[in-house]
Design a protein around this motif. Structure first.
Motif, PDB file in Angstrom:
ATOM      1  N   LEU A 102       0.832  -1.210   0.000  1.00 49.54           N
ATOM      2  CA  LEU A 102       0.000   0.000   0.000  1.00 49.54           C
ATOM      3  C   LEU A 102       0.867   1.261   0.000  1.00 49.54           C
ATOM      4  CD1 LEU A 102      -2.888  -1.036   2.419  1.00 49.54           C
ATOM      5  CD2 LEU A 102      -2.990  -0.738  -0.070  1.00 49.54           C
ATOM      6  N   THR A 103       1.963   1.239   0.759  1.00 48.78           N
ATOM      7  CA  THR A 103       2.883   2.377   0.766  1.00 48.78           C
ATOM      8  C   THR A 103       3.498   2.573  -0.608  1.00 48.78           C
ATOM      9  OG1 THR A 103       3.393   2.003   3.096  1.00 48.78           O
ATOM     10  CG2 THR A 103       4.965   3.318   1.847  1.00 48.78           C
ATOM     11  N   ALA A 104       3.898   1.478  -1.222  1.00 47.34           N
ATOM     12  CA  ALA A 104       4.475   1.565  -2.569  1.00 47.34           C
ATOM     13  C   ALA A 104       3.444   2.058  -3.579  1.00 47.34           C
ATOM     14  CB  ALA A 104       5.026   0.207  -2.984  1.00 47.34           C
ATOM     15  N   ALA A 105       2.199   1.639  -3.432  1.00 50.63           N
ATOM     16  CA  ALA A 105       1.145   2.117  -4.331  1.00 50.63           C
ATOM     17  C   ALA A 105       0.949   3.618  -4.166  1.00 50.63           C
ATOM     18  CB  ALA A 105      -0.154   1.368  -4.059  1.00 50.63           C
ATOM     19  N   LYS A 106       0.996   4.092  -2.927  1.00 49.34           N
ATOM     20  CA  LYS A 106       0.840   5.524  -2.681  1.00 49.34           C
ATOM     21  C   LYS A 106       1.948   6.313  -3.370  1.00 49.34           C
ATOM     22  CE  LYS A 106       2.226   7.791   1.077  1.00 49.34           C
ATOM     23  NZ  LYS A 106       2.342   8.207   2.469  1.00 49.34           N
ATOM     24  N   TRP A 107       3.193   5.883  -3.181  1.00 48.46           N
ATOM     25  CA  TRP A 107       4.298   6.611  -3.792  1.00 48.46           C
ATOM     26  C   TRP A 107       4.357   6.376  -5.290  1.00 48.46           C
ATOM     27  CZ3 TRP A 107       5.900  10.705  -1.681  1.00 48.46           C
ATOM     28  CH2 TRP A 107       5.825  10.832  -0.301  1.00 48.46           C
ATOM     29  N   GLY A 108       3.848   5.253  -5.767  1.00 48.93           N
ATOM     30  CA  GLY A 108       3.731   5.038  -7.207  1.00 48.93           C
ATOM     31  C   GLY A 108       2.740   6.007  -7.831  1.00 48.93           C
ATOM     32  N   THR A 109       1.669   6.292  -7.107  1.00 45.90           N
ATOM     33  CA  THR A 109       0.687   7.275  -7.578  1.00 45.90           C
ATOM     34  C   THR A 109       1.332   8.645  -7.721  1.00 45.90           C
ATOM     35  OG1 THR A 109      -1.113   6.070  -6.528  1.00 45.90           O
ATOM     36  CG2 THR A 109      -1.514   8.382  -7.017  1.00 45.90           C
ATOM     37  N   VAL A 110       2.114   9.034  -6.725  1.00 50.73           N
ATOM     38  CA  VAL A 110       2.792  10.331  -6.750  1.00 50.73           C
ATOM     39  C   VAL A 110       3.787  10.388  -7.909  1.00 50.73           C
ATOM     40  CG1 VAL A 110       4.380  11.812  -5.456  1.00 50.73           C
ATOM     41  CG2 VAL A 110       2.479  10.696  -4.286  1.00 50.73           C
ATOM     42  N   THR A 111       4.431   9.282  -8.203  1.00 51.26           N
ATOM     43  CA  THR A 111       5.442   9.235  -9.259  1.00 51.26           C
ATOM     44  C   THR A 111       4.825   9.107 -10.643  1.00 51.26           C
ATOM     45  OG1 THR A 111       6.890   8.149  -7.686  1.00 51.26           O
ATOM     46  CG2 THR A 111       7.558   8.050  -9.958  1.00 51.26           C
ATOM     47  N   GLY A 112       3.608   8.604 -10.727  1.00 51.03           N
ATOM     48  CA  GLY A 112       2.974   8.386 -12.024  1.00 51.03           C
ATOM     49  C   GLY A 112       2.860   9.633 -12.875  1.00 51.03           C
ATOM     50  N   LEU A 113       2.543  10.760 -12.281  1.00 47.58           N
ATOM     51  CA  LEU A 113       2.364  11.988 -13.063  1.00 47.58           C
ATOM     52  C   LEU A 113       3.665  12.526 -13.663  1.00 47.58           C
ATOM     53  CD1 LEU A 113      -0.483  13.755 -11.106  1.00 47.58           C
ATOM     54  CD2 LEU A 113      -0.564  12.835 -13.410  1.00 47.58           C
ATOM     55  N   PRO A 114       4.770  12.627 -12.909  1.00 46.05           N
ATOM     56  CA  PRO A 114       5.995  13.102 -13.568  1.00 46.05           C
ATOM     57  C   PRO A 114       6.491  12.145 -14.652  1.00 46.05           C
ATOM     58  CG  PRO A 114       6.342  12.943 -11.188  1.00 46.05           C
ATOM     59  CD  PRO A 114       4.952  12.504 -11.475  1.00 46.05           C
ATOM     60  N   LEU A 115       6.344  10.854 -14.409  1.00 44.66           N
ATOM     61  CA  LEU A 115       6.763   9.900 -15.430  1.00 44.66           C
ATOM     62  C   LEU A 115       5.895  10.023 -16.666  1.00 44.66           C
ATOM     63  CD1 LEU A 115       7.583   6.724 -13.330  1.00 44.66           C
ATOM     64  CD2 LEU A 115       9.103   8.508 -14.142  1.00 44.66           C
ATOM     65  N   PHE A 116       4.611  10.223 -16.455  1.00 42.27           N
ATOM     66  CA  PHE A 116       3.719  10.418 -17.583  1.00 42.27           C
ATOM     67  C   PHE A 116       4.050  11.731 -18.294  1.00 42.27           C
ATOM     68  CE2 PHE A 116      -0.184  11.960 -19.521  1.00 42.27           C
ATOM     69  CZ  PHE A 116      -0.358  10.937 -20.440  1.00 42.27           C
ATOM     70  N   GLY A 117       4.411  12.743 -17.529  1.00 41.53           N
ATOM     71  CA  GLY A 117       4.834  14.004 -18.133  1.00 41.53           C
ATOM     72  C   GLY A 117       6.029  13.813 -19.061  1.00 41.53           C
ATOM     73  N   CYS A 118       6.946  12.927 -18.671  1.00 42.63           N
ATOM     74  CA  CYS A 118       8.083  12.601 -19.544  1.00 42.63           C
ATOM     75  C   CYS A 118       7.606  11.977 -20.842  1.00 42.63           C
ATOM     76  CB  CYS A 118       9.035  11.633 -18.843  1.00 42.63           C
ATOM     77  SG  CYS A 118       9.960  12.356 -17.508  1.00 42.63           S
ATOM     78  N   LEU A 119       6.652  11.079 -20.740  1.00 41.44           N
ATOM     79  CA  LEU A 119       6.111  10.436 -21.934  1.00 41.44           C
ATOM     80  C   LEU A 119       5.443  11.465 -22.846  1.00 41.44           C
ATOM     81  CD1 LEU A 119       5.390   7.867 -23.539  1.00 41.44           C
ATOM     82  CD2 LEU A 119       3.320   7.725 -22.150  1.00 41.44           C
ATOM     83  N   VAL A 120       4.684  12.378 -22.274  1.00 39.61           N
ATOM     84  CA  VAL A 120       4.023  13.419 -23.073  1.00 39.61           C
ATOM     85  C   VAL A 120       5.063  14.311 -23.751  1.00 39.61           C
ATOM     86  CG1 VAL A 120       2.558  15.478 -22.957  1.00 39.61           C
ATOM     87  CG2 VAL A 120       1.883  13.395 -21.766  1.00 39.61           C
ATOM     88  N   LEU A 121       6.143  14.645 -23.023  1.00 41.76           N
ATOM     89  CA  LEU A 121       7.200  15.454 -23.636  1.00 41.76           C
ATOM     90  C   LEU A 121       7.872  14.722 -24.787  1.00 41.76           C
ATOM     91  CD1 LEU A 121       8.919  17.132 -20.551  1.00 41.76           C
ATOM     92  CD2 LEU A 121       7.547  18.232 -22.329  1.00 41.76           C
ATOM     93  N   ALA A 122       8.111  13.421 -24.604  1.00 35.01           N
ATOM     94  CA  ALA A 122       8.724  12.636 -25.677  1.00 35.01           C
ATOM     95  C   ALA A 122       7.815  12.584 -26.890  1.00 35.01           C
ATOM     96  CB  ALA A 122       9.037  11.223 -25.179  1.00 35.01           C
TER      97      ALA A 122
END
Length: 170
Positions: A102-122
């Protein structure tokens, strides 16, 4: 005069024994290693899948990215993965698998947006702005959910590999 209540004991997750499954704590080497493993996995698996499905499309997209953009995107990927792994490790307790996931899922949620932002930039650099904009709108909703699932999955892999290593190493 009433005595002040004793402060609650704090639990440290670091341990003196390397074979103790107490938890991970704030181990910078572990955070670095997991960030490197996770970032590489997050890059290799999607690229392999896209290459298997549409190798020509992937080739065209990658041909439009120059080295500087690729390195910058990987640095953002690795940096956000390292940042979230530090927080996940500091807050997790390897004895409680469900709480760790559950802790990893929480921090994965927080990380999902910047990683997705990288994909959008690419995609923005490699294709047209209209497609990148559509991807950004749809992905803003989907990215945190995917981040939570990926974070919990990678934590499960981390826990499984840690347990195997503890059994194999003296």
């Amino acid at each position: 005069m009433a005595e002040a209540p004793a402060p609650a004991p704090t639990r440290t997750r670091t341990t003196d024994r390397p074979d103790s499954p107490d938890g991970y704590g704030d181990d910078p080497l572990l955070a670095w290693a997991l960030a490197s493993f996770h970032a590489t996995l997050l890059l290799v698996v999607p690229l392999t899948l896209v290459h298997a499905v549409a190798p020509v499309v992937l080739g065209d997209i990658l041909a439009n990215l120059d080295t500087l953009v690729g390195v910058a995107l990987f640095v953002v990927l690795w940096g956000s993965t390292w940042w979230s792994n530090r927080r996940y490790l500091a807050a997790s307790d390897a004895d409680d698998v469900v709480a760790t996931l559950l802790t990893a899922a929480k921090w994965g949620t927080v990380t999902g947006l910047p990683l997705f932002g990288c994909l959008v930039l690419a995609v923005l650099v490699a294709t047209n702005p209209t497609f990148a904009g559509l991807l950004a709108v749809v992905g803003a909703v989907v990215a945190p959910i995917v981040g939570a699932v990926v974070g919990a999955t990678l934590a499960g892999v981390d826990l499984a590999l840690a347990r195997v290593a503890r059994r194999l190493l003296p």
